[in-house]
Design a protein around this motif. Structure first.
Motif, mmCIF file in Angstrom:
data_model
loop_
_atom_site.group_PDB
_atom_site.id
_atom_site.type_symbol
_atom_site.label_atom_id
_atom_site.label_comp_id
_atom_site.label_asym_id
_atom_site.label_seq_id
_atom_site.Cartn_x
_atom_site.Cartn_y
_atom_site.Cartn_z
ATOM 1 N N SER A 1 0.844 -1.191 0.000
ATOM 2 C CA SER A 1 0.000 0.000 0.000
ATOM 3 C C SER A 1 0.880 1.240 0.000
ATOM 4 C CB SER A 1 -0.897 0.020 1.247
ATOM 5 O OG SER A 1 -1.677 -1.154 1.336
ATOM 6 N N PRO A 2 0.380 2.364 -0.505
ATOM 7 C CA PRO A 2 1.161 3.611 -0.447
ATOM 8 C C PRO A 2 1.465 4.001 0.996
ATOM 9 C CG PRO A 2 -0.713 3.831 -1.933
ATOM 10 C CD PRO A 2 -0.913 2.545 -1.185
ATOM 11 N N ALA A 3 2.615 4.607 1.215
ATOM 12 C CA ALA A 3 3.033 5.056 2.542
ATOM 13 C C ALA A 3 4.111 6.110 2.371
ATOM 14 C CB ALA A 3 3.541 3.881 3.381
ATOM 15 N N ASP A 4 4.483 6.743 3.487
ATOM 16 C CA ASP A 4 5.533 7.762 3.413
ATOM 17 C C ASP A 4 6.884 7.231 3.884
ATOM 18 O OD1 ASP A 4 5.049 7.519 6.101
ATOM 19 O OD2 ASP A 4 4.363 9.582 6.395
ATOM 20 N N ARG A 5 6.942 5.921 4.163
ATOM 21 C CA ARG A 5 8.206 5.282 4.511
ATOM 22 C C ARG A 5 8.103 3.809 4.141
ATOM 23 N NH1 ARG A 5 8.320 2.434 9.426
ATOM 24 N NH2 ARG A 5 6.329 2.452 10.540
ATOM 25 N N LEU A 6 9.217 3.096 4.201
ATOM 26 C CA LEU A 6 9.227 1.676 3.887
ATOM 27 C C LEU A 6 9.074 0.870 5.172
ATOM 28 C CD1 LEU A 6 9.609 -0.537 1.711
ATOM 29 C CD2 LEU A 6 12.066 -0.449 2.202
ATOM 30 N N SER A 7 8.087 -0.023 5.191
ATOM 31 C CA SER A 7 7.880 -0.872 6.363
ATOM 32 C C SER A 7 7.454 -2.256 5.901
ATOM 33 C CB SER A 7 6.810 -0.282 7.288
ATOM 34 O OG SER A 7 5.542 -0.245 6.635
ATOM 35 N N LEU A 8 7.728 -3.238 6.748
ATOM 36 C CA LEU A 8 7.344 -4.614 6.458
ATOM 37 C C LEU A 8 6.796 -5.257 7.724
ATOM 38 C CD1 LEU A 8 7.262 -7.183 4.676
ATOM 39 C CD2 LEU A 8 9.618 -7.649 5.412
ATOM 40 N N CYS A 9 5.585 -5.768 7.623
ATOM 41 C CA CYS A 9 4.959 -6.537 8.694
ATOM 42 C C CYS A 9 4.833 -7.974 8.210
ATOM 43 C CB CYS A 9 3.585 -5.962 9.037
ATOM 44 S SG CYS A 9 2.645 -6.955 10.228
ATOM 45 N N VAL A 10 5.327 -8.920 8.996
ATOM 46 C CA VAL A 10 5.255 -10.334 8.624
ATOM 47 C C VAL A 10 4.253 -11.020 9.540
ATOM 48 C CG1 VAL A 10 6.551 -12.461 8.252
ATOM 49 C CG2 VAL A 10 7.682 -10.247 7.940
ATOM 50 N N GLU A 11 3.301 -11.699 8.920
ATOM 51 C CA GLU A 11 2.297 -12.424 9.687
ATOM 52 C C GLU A 11 2.095 -13.795 9.050
ATOM 53 O OE1 GLU A 11 -0.746 -9.470 9.293
ATOM 54 O OE2 GLU A 11 -1.633 -10.443 7.528
ATOM 55 N N GLY A 12 1.273 -14.622 9.669
ATOM 56 C CA GLY A 12 1.034 -15.951 9.121
ATOM 57 C C GLY A 12 1.706 -17.034 9.938
ATOM 58 N N PRO A 13 1.478 -18.307 9.581
ATOM 59 C CA PRO A 13 1.930 -19.431 10.407
ATOM 60 C C PRO A 13 3.442 -19.551 10.543
ATOM 61 C CG PRO A 13 1.007 -20.202 8.313
ATOM 62 C CD PRO A 13 0.664 -18.757 8.431
ATOM 63 N N PHE A 14 4.216 -19.004 9.594
ATOM 64 C CA PHE A 14 5.671 -19.126 9.679
ATOM 65 C C PHE A 14 6.348 -17.766 9.859
ATOM 66 C CE2 PHE A 14 4.387 -23.038 7.536
ATOM 67 C CZ PHE A 14 5.051 -23.977 8.305
ATOM 68 N N ALA A 15 5.611 -16.801 10.358
ATOM 69 C CA ALA A 15 6.177 -15.472 10.583
ATOM 70 C C ALA A 15 7.314 -15.508 11.587
ATOM 71 C CB ALA A 15 5.090 -14.514 11.054
ATOM 72 N N ALA A 16 7.198 -16.358 12.607
ATOM 73 C CA ALA A 16 8.214 -16.393 13.661
ATOM 74 C C ALA A 16 9.581 -16.761 13.120
ATOM 75 C CB ALA A 16 7.805 -17.382 14.757
ATOM 76 N N GLY A 17 9.630 -17.500 12.011
ATOM 77 C CA GLY A 17 10.909 -17.904 11.442
ATOM 78 C C GLY A 17 11.688 -16.764 10.838
ATOM 79 N N LEU A 18 11.047 -15.602 10.685
ATOM 80 C CA LEU A 18 11.717 -14.442 10.093
ATOM 81 C C LEU A 18 11.978 -13.325 11.093
ATOM 82 C CD1 LEU A 18 9.782 -14.158 6.700
ATOM 83 C CD2 LEU A 18 11.957 -15.305 7.156
ATOM 84 N N THR A 19 11.682 -13.559 12.365
ATOM 85 C CA THR A 19 11.837 -12.487 13.350
ATOM 86 C C THR A 19 13.290 -12.092 13.542
ATOM 87 O OG1 THR A 19 11.829 -14.155 15.110
ATOM 88 C CG2 THR A 19 9.735 -13.079 14.592
ATOM 89 N N ALA A 20 14.216 -13.002 13.242
ATOM 90 C CA ALA A 20 15.639 -12.692 13.441
ATOM 91 C C ALA A 20 16.264 -12.037 12.217
ATOM 92 C CB ALA A 20 16.399 -13.974 13.783
ATOM 93 N N GLU A 21 15.468 -11.731 11.186
ATOM 94 C CA GLU A 21 15.991 -11.136 9.963
ATOM 95 C C GLU A 21 15.714 -9.630 9.945
ATOM 96 O OE1 GLU A 21 14.834 -12.889 6.312
ATOM 97 O OE2 GLU A 21 15.476 -14.900 6.860
ATOM 98 N N PRO A 22 16.714 -8.806 10.268
ATOM 99 C CA PRO A 22 16.479 -7.365 10.258
ATOM 100 C C PRO A 22 16.375 -6.784 8.856
ATOM 101 C CG PRO A 22 18.776 -7.830 10.731
ATOM 102 C CD PRO A 22 18.070 -9.161 10.698
ATOM 103 N N ASP A 23 16.878 -7.510 7.851
ATOM 104 C CA ASP A 23 16.864 -7.017 6.476
ATOM 105 C C ASP A 23 16.337 -8.115 5.562
ATOM 106 O OD1 ASP A 23 17.198 -5.244 4.407
ATOM 107 O OD2 ASP A 23 19.291 -5.746 4.076
ATOM 108 N N ASN A 24 15.042 -8.354 5.642
ATOM 109 C CA ASN A 24 14.384 -9.383 4.852
ATOM 110 C C ASN A 24 14.613 -9.153 3.361
ATOM 111 O OD1 ASN A 24 11.784 -10.345 3.331
ATOM 112 N ND2 ASN A 24 11.749 -11.457 5.279
ATOM 113 N N LEU A 25 14.619 -10.235 2.566
ATOM 114 C CA LEU A 25 14.803 -10.124 1.127
ATOM 115 C C LEU A 25 13.762 -9.215 0.476
ATOM 116 C CD1 LEU A 25 15.756 -13.655 -0.277
ATOM 117 C CD2 LEU A 25 17.050 -11.532 -0.506
#
Length: 292
Positions: A44-68
């Motif tokens: 969605s349009p925004a004034d900054r870059l942000s990423l929210c991860v949700e879903g059944p395997f979201a926890a596996g990405l919590t340690a990634e500060p710079d997701n692909l």
């Protein structure tokens, strides 16, 4: 306006390691299709870059500060000479570090969805260059069509038409590091695959794939022996024509005559295992426009 892109699981029907470059990167020859399971990326349009991860395997990405996904967004913005601003939401439905290219599919989806959100029209060559800079599996995930992937992932060519079939994906819940699997590989390099003009049916496809193999399966079994339990369980399912590990593991797949047989196989496996069954992914479902 909220835009959505599907990021389907990449499945290596076969994978041959054909050499190694001077810089250490391995050369591959792999027949790739896309399976019934998928992540989804919303923008969605925004004034900054942000990423929210949700879903059944979201926890596996919590340690990634710079997701692909974020790296893909910044790379595309740098190419376009514009700010990297968007609100991104990733529905993580695919297991992490599982040999089905979840992160690569997410990055490819980011390139597609942000091109639309920002009104960009990068050429296929530009997208391929941006994708390869993100990882070897990202270029093939941009189009998410059946392809032969060679070199270090940059050399893509169409596959013969894949016969109608059913595909079952199974993961026992373990993550396997690709680098560990390559380090465990001791075999000689393989010759590139010789492909026919077509496969008359799924049984012929399964027989051809059985002759090709996955050069990373044996070393992956030394790293994570429980992969063998998954392969054995899939092979025992009624109607299974081929059971194999995808990529560097640990997800395995079963090839069936039709999606209904693949789903019946999924239902027969332990409920504690991650399973997904159905037909091969259709690229026409990439783009979904929701809201305004």
């Amino acid at each position: 306006m909220r835009l959505t892109e599907t990021a389907p699981a990449k499945v290596n029907l076969s994978l041959l390691v054909t050499g190694r470059r001077a810089d250490g990167y391995h050369l591959l020859d792999s027949l790739v299709v896309f399976g019934p399971a998928a992540d989804r990326l919303h923008a969605s349009p925004a004034d900054r870059l942000s990423l929210c991860v949700e879903g059944p395997f979201a926890a596996g990405l919590t340690a990634e500060p710079d997701n692909l996904v974020l790296r893909a967004a910044r790379g595309l913005a740098d190419w376009a000479g514009r700010p990297a601003v968007a609100a991104l939401v990733l529905e993580k439905n695919l297991p992490v570090a599982s040999g089905i290219g979840g992160g690569s599919a997410d990055a490819a989806a980011a390139l597609r969805v942000l091109s639309r959100l920002w009104g960009l029209t990068p050429s296929a060559e530009v997208l391929a260059g941006l994708a390869l800079g993100l990882g070897a599996d990202v270029p093939v995930c941009v189009a998410s069509r059946p392809a032969r992937m060679q070199g270090v992932g940059e050399a893509l060519s169409p596959l013969p038409v894949i016969p109608s079939c059913g595909l079952l994906l199974v993961n026992q819940g373990i993550a396997v590091a690709t680098a560990d699997v390559f380090r465990a590989r001791k075999a000689a390099f393989s010759s590139p695959a010789a492909l026919p003009e077509s496969w008359p049916d799924v049984a012929a496809l399964a027989a051809a794939l059985a002759a090709l193999g996955n050069d990373l399966e044996a070393p992956a079994l030394t790293v994570a022996p429980s992969i063998g339990d998954v392969l054995g369980a899939i092979r025992m399912l009624p109607g299974c024509l081929l059971a194999r590990m995808s990529g560097s593991g640990a997800t395995c797949f079963g090839l069936f005559a039709d999606p209904a047989m693949a789903q019946a196989g999924a239902d027969a496996l332990p409920a504690s295992w991650w399973r997904s069954a159905g037909p091969l992914y259709e690229p026409s479902t990439h783009t979904v426009l929701t809201g305004s």
